[in-house]
Design a protein around this motif. Sequence first.
Motif, PDB file in Angstrom:
ATOM      1  N   THR A  66      51.289  75.213  92.408  1.00 38.77           N
ATOM      2  CA  THR A  66      50.361  75.715  91.396  1.00 38.77           C
ATOM      3  C   THR A  66      49.779  74.600  90.529  1.00 38.77           C
ATOM      4  O   THR A  66      49.132  74.877  89.522  1.00 38.77           O
ATOM      5  CB  THR A  66      51.075  76.740  90.489  1.00 38.77           C
ATOM      6  N   ALA A  67      50.021  73.343  90.909  1.00 41.25           N
ATOM      7  CA  ALA A  67      49.506  72.216  90.115  1.00 41.25           C
ATOM      8  C   ALA A  67      47.983  72.210  90.111  1.00 41.25           C
ATOM      9  O   ALA A  67      47.338  72.520  91.108  1.00 41.25           O
ATOM     10  CB  ALA A  67      50.030  70.900  90.668  1.00 41.25           C
ATOM     11  N   THR A  68      47.430  71.863  88.973  1.00 39.39           N
ATOM     12  CA  THR A  68      45.992  71.704  88.810  1.00 39.39           C
ATOM     13  C   THR A  68      45.750  70.415  88.020  1.00 39.39           C
ATOM     14  O   THR A  68      46.671  69.897  87.376  1.00 39.39           O
ATOM     15  CB  THR A  68      45.367  72.894  88.055  1.00 39.39           C
ATOM     16  N   PRO A  69      44.543  69.904  88.021  1.00 42.21           N
ATOM     17  CA  PRO A  69      44.285  68.691  87.234  1.00 42.21           C
ATOM     18  C   PRO A  69      44.463  68.954  85.737  1.00 42.21           C
ATOM     19  O   PRO A  69      43.972  69.947  85.212  1.00 42.21           O
ATOM     20  CB  PRO A  69      42.819  68.369  87.551  1.00 42.21           C
ATOM     21  N   SER A  70      45.198  68.063  85.085  1.00 43.24           N
ATOM     22  CA  SER A  70      45.369  68.168  83.634  1.00 43.24           C
ATOM     23  C   SER A  70      44.451  67.206  82.909  1.00 43.24           C
ATOM     24  O   SER A  70      44.131  67.417  81.739  1.00 43.24           O
ATOM     25  CB  SER A  70      46.819  67.904  83.236  1.00 43.24           C
ATOM     26  N   ALA A  71      44.020  66.161  83.588  1.00 50.87           N
ATOM     27  CA  ALA A  71      43.082  65.195  83.013  1.00 50.87           C
ATOM     28  C   ALA A  71      42.405  64.435  84.143  1.00 50.87           C
ATOM     29  O   ALA A  71      43.011  64.185  85.183  1.00 50.87           O
ATOM     30  CB  ALA A  71      43.799  64.226  82.084  1.00 50.87           C
ATOM     31  N   ILE A  72      41.161  64.081  83.919  1.00 51.22           N
ATOM     32  CA  ILE A  72      40.392  63.254  84.837  1.00 51.22           C
ATOM     33  C   ILE A  72      39.928  62.054  84.032  1.00 51.22           C
ATOM     34  O   ILE A  72      39.384  62.211  82.925  1.00 51.22           O
ATOM     35  CB  ILE A  72      39.164  64.007  85.407  1.00 51.22           C
ATOM     36  N   LYS A  73      40.147  60.859  84.564  1.00 49.40           N
ATOM     37  CA  LYS A  73      39.772  59.646  83.833  1.00 49.40           C
ATOM     38  C   LYS A  73      38.998  58.693  84.731  1.00 49.40           C
ATOM     39  O   LYS A  73      39.276  58.587  85.922  1.00 49.40           O
ATOM     40  CB  LYS A  73      41.022  58.935  83.308  1.00 49.40           C
ATOM     41  N   ASN A  74      38.050  58.016  84.139  1.00 53.40           N
ATOM     42  CA  ASN A  74      37.364  56.904  84.781  1.00 53.40           C
ATOM     43  C   ASN A  74      38.026  55.665  84.202  1.00 53.40           C
ATOM     44  O   ASN A  74      37.743  55.279  83.065  1.00 53.40           O
ATOM     45  CB  ASN A  74      35.870  56.940  84.468  1.00 53.40           C
ATOM     46  N   GLY A  75      38.960  55.089  84.969  1.00 55.33           N
ATOM     47  CA  GLY A  75      39.796  54.027  84.412  1.00 55.33           C
ATOM     48  C   GLY A  75      40.673  54.645  83.345  1.00 55.33           C
ATOM     49  O   GLY A  75      41.482  55.518  83.632  1.00 55.33           O
ATOM     50  N   THR A  76      40.489  54.249  82.089  1.00 56.97           N
ATOM     51  CA  THR A  76      41.272  54.830  80.991  1.00 56.97           C
ATOM     52  C   THR A  76      40.448  55.794  80.132  1.00 56.97           C
ATOM     53  O   THR A  76      40.968  56.371  79.186  1.00 56.97           O
ATOM     54  CB  THR A  76      41.846  53.720  80.086  1.00 56.97           C
ATOM     55  N   THR A  77      39.166  55.960  80.470  1.00 56.46           N
ATOM     56  CA  THR A  77      38.289  56.834  79.699  1.00 56.46           C
ATOM     57  C   THR A  77      38.365  58.265  80.223  1.00 56.46           C
ATOM     58  O   THR A  77      38.061  58.520  81.392  1.00 56.46           O
ATOM     59  CB  THR A  77      36.823  56.345  79.773  1.00 56.46           C
ATOM     60  N   ALA A  78      38.780  59.196  79.358  1.00 55.55           N
ATOM     61  CA  ALA A  78      38.906  60.602  79.758  1.00 55.55           C
ATOM     62  C   ALA A  78      37.535  61.239  79.929  1.00 55.55           C
ATOM     63  O   ALA A  78      36.641  61.042  79.103  1.00 55.55           O
ATOM     64  CB  ALA A  78      39.713  61.368  78.724  1.00 55.55           C
ATOM     65  N   LEU A  79      37.387  62.001  81.015  1.00 57.99           N
ATOM     66  CA  LEU A  79      36.181  62.797  81.231  1.00 57.99           C
ATOM     67  C   LEU A  79      36.393  64.162  80.602  1.00 57.99           C
ATOM     68  O   LEU A  79      37.530  64.618  80.455  1.00 57.99           O
ATOM     69  CB  LEU A  79      35.897  62.944  82.721  1.00 57.99           C
ATOM     70  N   THR A  80      35.301  64.825  80.247  1.00 56.27           N
ATOM     71  CA  THR A  80      35.355  66.124  79.585  1.00 56.27           C
ATOM     72  C   THR A  80      34.982  67.222  80.571  1.00 56.27           C
ATOM     73  O   THR A  80      33.918  67.150  81.207  1.00 56.27           O
ATOM     74  CB  THR A  80      34.381  66.150  78.395  1.00 56.27           C
ATOM     75  N   VAL A  81      35.877  68.233  80.685  1.00 52.05           N
ATOM     76  CA  VAL A  81      35.610  69.352  81.583  1.00 52.05           C
ATOM     77  C   VAL A  81      34.328  70.066  81.148  1.00 52.05           C
ATOM     78  O   VAL A  81      34.051  70.170  79.957  1.00 52.05           O
ATOM     79  CB  VAL A  81      36.814  70.309  81.671  1.00 52.05           C
ATOM     80  N   THR A  82      33.553  70.510  82.079  1.00 49.41           N
ATOM     81  CA  THR A  82      32.248  71.176  81.980  1.00 49.41           C
ATOM     82  C   THR A  82      31.114  70.249  81.550  1.00 49.41           C
ATOM     83  O   THR A  82      29.966  70.530  81.841  1.00 49.41           O
ATOM     84  CB  THR A  82      32.234  72.443  81.089  1.00 49.41           C
ATOM     85  N   THR A  83      31.425  69.145  80.869  1.00 49.94           N
ATOM     86  CA  THR A  83      30.397  68.169  80.510  1.00 49.94           C
ATOM     87  C   THR A  83      30.285  67.090  81.585  1.00 49.94           C
ATOM     88  O   THR A  83      29.185  66.742  82.005  1.00 49.94           O
ATOM     89  CB  THR A  83      30.719  67.502  79.157  1.00 49.94           C
ATOM     90  N   ASP A  84      31.446  66.570  82.022  1.00 48.24           N
ATOM     91  CA  ASP A  84      31.478  65.474  82.995  1.00 48.24           C
ATOM     92  C   ASP A  84      31.928  65.921  84.387  1.00 48.24           C
ATOM     93  O   ASP A  84      31.591  65.277  85.375  1.00 48.24           O
ATOM     94  CB  ASP A  84      32.431  64.373  82.522  1.00 48.24           C
TER      95      ASP A  84
END
Length: 70
Positions: free
Chosen positions: A9-27
Amino acid sequence: MLTVTPIGTATPSAIKNGTTALTVTTDYTYSAGTLTILYSYLDGLDNGDYTINILMTDGGNTSAVIKVED
């Protein structure tokens, strides 16, 4: 588009470009195992290679290198 097949049931908890966090629905969006990095985000990047880090809710992490070019 990047397809992520979670274990259990694992899902992504965070997406990062290097160390910069991307924002869900925006990025990016995530639905039914499909992670989509949005054009609007990619369009703001300079040409080059970027490491996208995907952190999962079960503690597992993975990464993908994407190339941005004209």
